[in-house]
Design a protein around this motif. Structure first.
Motif, mmCIF file in Angstrom:
data_model
loop_
_atom_site.group_PDB
_atom_site.id
_atom_site.type_symbol
_atom_site.label_atom_id
_atom_site.label_comp_id
_atom_site.label_asym_id
_atom_site.label_seq_id
_atom_site.Cartn_x
_atom_site.Cartn_y
_atom_site.Cartn_z
ATOM 1 N N ARG A 50 0.824 -1.215 0.000
ATOM 2 C CA ARG A 50 0.000 0.000 0.000
ATOM 3 C C ARG A 50 0.853 1.258 0.000
ATOM 4 N NH1 ARG A 50 -4.267 -1.700 4.242
ATOM 5 N NH2 ARG A 50 -2.824 -0.596 5.558
ATOM 6 N N PHE A 51 2.063 1.161 0.488
ATOM 7 C CA PHE A 51 2.967 2.314 0.456
ATOM 8 C C PHE A 51 3.776 2.340 -0.840
ATOM 9 C CE2 PHE A 51 7.004 4.395 1.010
ATOM 10 C CZ PHE A 51 6.641 5.597 1.600
ATOM 11 N N VAL A 52 4.399 1.223 -1.170
ATOM 12 C CA VAL A 52 5.379 1.182 -2.263
ATOM 13 C C VAL A 52 4.743 1.415 -3.632
ATOM 14 C CG1 VAL A 52 6.992 -0.317 -3.495
ATOM 15 C CG2 VAL A 52 7.058 -0.203 -1.008
ATOM 16 N N PHE A 53 3.660 0.762 -3.938
ATOM 17 C CA PHE A 53 3.095 0.878 -5.277
ATOM 18 C C PHE A 53 2.626 2.297 -5.606
ATOM 19 C CE2 PHE A 53 2.265 -3.929 -5.236
ATOM 20 C CZ PHE A 53 3.486 -4.177 -5.834
ATOM 21 N N PRO A 54 1.851 2.950 -4.740
ATOM 22 C CA PRO A 54 1.466 4.333 -5.072
ATOM 23 C C PRO A 54 2.670 5.279 -5.135
ATOM 24 C CG PRO A 54 0.054 3.480 -3.343
ATOM 25 C CD PRO A 54 1.138 2.482 -3.546
ATOM 26 N N MET A 55 3.632 5.104 -4.227
ATOM 27 C CA MET A 55 4.799 5.986 -4.230
ATOM 28 C C MET A 55 5.634 5.764 -5.492
ATOM 29 S SD MET A 55 5.981 8.472 -2.443
ATOM 30 C CE MET A 55 5.326 8.301 -0.813
ATOM 31 N N ALA A 56 5.796 4.518 -5.895
ATOM 32 C CA ALA A 56 6.549 4.218 -7.118
ATOM 33 C C ALA A 56 5.816 4.782 -8.339
ATOM 34 C CB ALA A 56 6.749 2.714 -7.263
#
Length: 130
Positions: A50-56
């Protein structure tokens, strides 16, 4: 020497490093498979994603936008802001700033959300630090 931990600086602790615990239980392969299916591990994975995908996605869109502006919007990127400093240079520097900001946000997120959960899972598998 025949021990796996022997080597330069070996001090009787794992890998010869003073910051490593002396011994931990080595889990069986099936225990790793079982832990991956556990609700705790699934929660850890879900929080990470939930953090990594949107930030990437945000950073890739930002980076690709910069590249496309550089390739196709020469007049805009060449617009002078102060002296010889133009929009392209400022946006390029903003790429570095964005990278450091995202890294800082991730470190805080990992320290608060991920690391305690990962430590708990590791302790469940390997037992408490001796």
């Amino acid at each position: 020497m025949t021990t796996a931990n022997a080597g330069p600086g070996a001090s009787g602790q794992a890998g010869g490093r003073p910051d490593m615990p002396a011994e931990r239980r080595v889990p069986e392969p099936q225990e790793f498979v079982d832990m991956q299916a556990s609700p705790e591990f699934q929660d850890l994975k879900r929080r990470l994603r939930r953090f990594v995908f949107p930030m990437a996605a945000f950073f890739l869109i930002w980076y690709i936008s910069f590249v496309l502006l550089g390739a196709y919007a020469h007049d805009f990127m060449g617009t002078k802001v102060i002296g010889n400093i133009n929009v392209g240079l400022l946006l390029g520097l903003a790429q570095f700033v964005t990278t450091f900001v995202i890294t800082g946000i991730y470190v805080k997120f990992a320290n608060r959300e991920l690391d305690p959960r990962a430590a708990k899972i590791r302790e469940e598998l390997e037992g408490p630090i001796a």
